[in-house]
Design a protein around this motif. Sequence first.
Motif, PDB file in Angstrom:
ATOM      1  N   LYS A  66      13.454 -27.146 -66.122  1.00 13.67           N
ATOM      2  CA  LYS A  66      12.968 -26.210 -65.105  1.00 13.67           C
ATOM      3  C   LYS A  66      11.485 -25.876 -65.197  1.00 13.67           C
ATOM      4  CE  LYS A  66      17.337 -25.323 -64.001  1.00 13.67           C
ATOM      5  NZ  LYS A  66      17.970 -25.522 -62.776  1.00 13.67           N
ATOM      6  N   MET A  67      10.853 -26.199 -66.302  1.00 12.29           N
ATOM      7  CA  MET A  67       9.440 -25.873 -66.515  1.00 12.29           C
ATOM      8  C   MET A  67       8.728 -27.098 -67.065  1.00 12.29           C
ATOM      9  SD  MET A  67      10.077 -22.145 -68.315  1.00 12.29           S
ATOM     10  CE  MET A  67       8.370 -21.642 -68.432  1.00 12.29           C
ATOM     11  N   THR A  68       7.443 -27.210 -66.792  1.00 13.94           N
ATOM     12  CA  THR A  68       6.682 -28.300 -67.401  1.00 13.94           C
ATOM     13  C   THR A  68       6.527 -27.991 -68.891  1.00 13.94           C
ATOM     14  OG1 THR A  68       4.495 -27.289 -67.123  1.00 13.94           O
ATOM     15  CG2 THR A  68       5.361 -28.598 -65.256  1.00 13.94           C
ATOM     16  N   PRO A  69       6.233 -28.987 -69.714  1.00 16.93           N
ATOM     17  CA  PRO A  69       6.013 -28.714 -71.134  1.00 16.93           C
ATOM     18  C   PRO A  69       4.902 -27.671 -71.355  1.00 16.93           C
ATOM     19  CG  PRO A  69       6.277 -31.060 -70.787  1.00 16.93           C
ATOM     20  CD  PRO A  69       6.210 -30.435 -69.428  1.00 16.93           C
ATOM     21  N   GLN A  73       5.309 -24.071 -73.190  1.00 11.99           N
ATOM     22  CA  GLN A  73       4.498 -23.676 -74.344  1.00 11.99           C
ATOM     23  C   GLN A  73       3.851 -22.309 -74.104  1.00 11.99           C
ATOM     24  OE1 GLN A  73       3.902 -25.890 -77.323  1.00 11.99           O
ATOM     25  NE2 GLN A  73       3.686 -23.773 -77.955  1.00 11.99           N
ATOM     26  N   ILE A  74       3.307 -22.115 -72.922  1.00 14.56           N
ATOM     27  CA  ILE A  74       2.687 -20.835 -72.575  1.00 14.56           C
ATOM     28  C   ILE A  74       3.744 -19.727 -72.583  1.00 14.56           C
ATOM     29  CG2 ILE A  74       1.537 -19.560 -70.705  1.00 14.56           C
ATOM     30  CD1 ILE A  74      -0.290 -21.528 -72.222  1.00 14.56           C
ATOM     31  N   ALA A  75       4.924 -20.010 -72.049  1.00 12.41           N
ATOM     32  CA  ALA A  75       6.000 -19.017 -72.014  1.00 12.41           C
ATOM     33  C   ALA A  75       6.453 -18.641 -73.423  1.00 12.41           C
ATOM     34  CB  ALA A  75       7.171 -19.546 -71.201  1.00 12.41           C
ATOM     35  N   ASP A  76       6.558 -19.626 -74.302  1.00 18.66           N
ATOM     36  CA  ASP A  76       6.964 -19.356 -75.677  1.00 18.66           C
ATOM     37  C   ASP A  76       5.932 -18.466 -76.372  1.00 18.66           C
ATOM     38  OD1 ASP A  76       8.626 -19.867 -78.105  1.00 18.66           O
ATOM     39  OD2 ASP A  76       6.758 -20.797 -78.768  1.00 18.66           O
ATOM     40  N   GLU A  77       4.672 -18.769 -76.175  1.00 14.69           N
ATOM     41  CA  GLU A  77       3.602 -17.954 -76.767  1.00 14.69           C
ATOM     42  C   GLU A  77       3.639 -16.535 -76.197  1.00 14.69           C
ATOM     43  OE1 GLU A  77      -1.266 -17.801 -76.841  1.00 14.69           O
ATOM     44  OE2 GLU A  77      -0.289 -19.672 -76.296  1.00 14.69           O
ATOM     45  N   TRP A  78       3.786 -16.418 -74.891  1.00 15.75           N
ATOM     46  CA  TRP A  78       3.840 -15.110 -74.246  1.00 15.75           C
ATOM     47  C   TRP A  78       5.012 -14.292 -74.778  1.00 15.75           C
ATOM     48  CZ3 TRP A  78       7.805 -13.021 -71.305  1.00 15.75           C
ATOM     49  CH2 TRP A  78       7.521 -11.792 -70.707  1.00 15.75           C
ATOM     50  N   HIS A 127      -2.672 -29.518 -79.014  1.00 21.02           N
ATOM     51  CA  HIS A 127      -1.358 -29.811 -78.433  1.00 21.02           C
ATOM     52  C   HIS A 127      -1.237 -29.188 -77.040  1.00 21.02           C
ATOM     53  CE1 HIS A 127       2.770 -31.122 -78.505  1.00 21.02           C
ATOM     54  NE2 HIS A 127       3.191 -29.898 -78.246  1.00 21.02           N
ATOM     55  N   LEU A 128      -1.759 -28.004 -76.872  1.00 18.56           N
ATOM     56  CA  LEU A 128      -1.721 -27.341 -75.567  1.00 18.56           C
ATOM     57  C   LEU A 128      -2.482 -28.164 -74.525  1.00 18.56           C
ATOM     58  CD1 LEU A 128      -0.599 -24.738 -74.326  1.00 18.56           C
ATOM     59  CD2 LEU A 128      -2.780 -23.651 -74.830  1.00 18.56           C
ATOM     60  N   ARG A 129      -3.621 -28.686 -74.900  1.00 16.12           N
ATOM     61  CA  ARG A 129      -4.382 -29.558 -73.984  1.00 16.12           C
ATOM     62  C   ARG A 129      -3.586 -30.816 -73.630  1.00 16.12           C
ATOM     63  NH1 ARG A 129      -9.691 -28.788 -77.383  1.00 16.12           N
ATOM     64  NH2 ARG A 129     -10.492 -26.897 -76.403  1.00 16.12           N
ATOM     65  N   TYR A 130      -2.931 -31.385 -74.624  1.00 15.54           N
ATOM     66  CA  TYR A 130      -2.100 -32.562 -74.380  1.00 15.54           C
ATOM     67  C   TYR A 130      -0.979 -32.227 -73.395  1.00 15.54           C
ATOM     68  CZ  TYR A 130       1.727 -35.833 -75.105  1.00 15.54           C
ATOM     69  OH  TYR A 130       2.770 -36.699 -74.909  1.00 15.54           O
ATOM     70  N   LEU A 131      -0.290 -31.114 -73.616  1.00 15.14           N
ATOM     71  CA  LEU A 131       0.796 -30.724 -72.715  1.00 15.14           C
ATOM     72  C   LEU A 131       0.302 -30.498 -71.305  1.00 15.14           C
ATOM     73  CD1 LEU A 131       2.838 -28.263 -74.952  1.00 15.14           C
ATOM     74  CD2 LEU A 131       3.333 -30.676 -74.465  1.00 15.14           C
ATOM     75  N   LYS A 132      -0.868 -29.896 -71.191  1.00 12.84           N
ATOM     76  CA  LYS A 132      -1.445 -29.665 -69.848  1.00 12.84           C
ATOM     77  C   LYS A 132      -1.737 -31.001 -69.173  1.00 12.84           C
ATOM     78  CE  LYS A 132      -4.644 -26.653 -67.480  1.00 12.84           C
ATOM     79  NZ  LYS A 132      -5.629 -25.602 -67.620  1.00 12.84           N
ATOM     80  N   SER A 133      -2.213 -31.959 -69.938  1.00 15.58           N
ATOM     81  CA  SER A 133      -2.576 -33.259 -69.354  1.00 15.58           C
ATOM     82  C   SER A 133      -1.364 -34.047 -68.844  1.00 15.58           C
ATOM     83  CB  SER A 133      -3.360 -34.106 -70.359  1.00 15.58           C
ATOM     84  OG  SER A 133      -2.495 -34.649 -71.349  1.00 15.58           O
ATOM     85  N   ILE A 134      -0.194 -33.798 -69.417  1.00 13.94           N
ATOM     86  CA  ILE A 134       0.991 -34.554 -68.990  1.00 13.94           C
ATOM     87  C   ILE A 134       1.880 -33.753 -68.034  1.00 13.94           C
ATOM     88  CG2 ILE A 134       1.028 -35.963 -71.073  1.00 13.94           C
ATOM     89  CD1 ILE A 134       3.478 -34.201 -71.952  1.00 13.94           C
ATOM     90  N   SER A 135       1.536 -32.509 -67.805  1.00  7.89           N
ATOM     91  CA  SER A 135       2.378 -31.646 -66.953  1.00  7.89           C
ATOM     92  C   SER A 135       1.988 -31.759 -65.499  1.00  7.89           C
ATOM     93  CB  SER A 135       2.262 -30.194 -67.401  1.00  7.89           C
ATOM     94  OG  SER A 135       2.840 -30.053 -68.690  1.00  7.89           O
TER      95      SER A 135
END
Length: 135
Positions: A66-69, A73-78, A127-135
């Motif tokens: 239901k969510m992009t990676p 990741q942002i939701a988990d941090e929040w 890792h966050l940058r990587y996830l953003k690049s593939i989302s």
Amino acid sequence: LSLKETPDTIRKLLRFACKYTDSAQFFPLSPFPETEAREEYERKRIILSNEWYLYDGHHVLLKTDKMTPYEMQIADEWLSKEYYSLRHCLERFGRSPSKYSSLVIAVYTNLFHGISRVSKSRQYIKHLRYLKSIS
């Protein structure tokens, strides 16, 4: 956190955890080798990385339903930051039978920035940058 989380389920989880727990840890799934879960996720081709240093419970390693990676990741941090926010720590302190533990957790997470240390590390940011690049 499961593969089926949505922003709404994450908000509900926060409300539940704040109401009923004194301490909680929220981690995305880590598909370790030699597990049935790993085999299932390999079949589904949803594993994002085999870099074992990322398998520490702080990094999203799977594509979710239901969510992009990146969103996950942002939701988990929040979720962790919000749960351990001063406001929620004080609410728990007020109702907790274990006042000392609640106080120690509040001090560590707020005065010593225990939660935000992970999200400020170079490894996490990369890792966050990587996830953003593939989302």
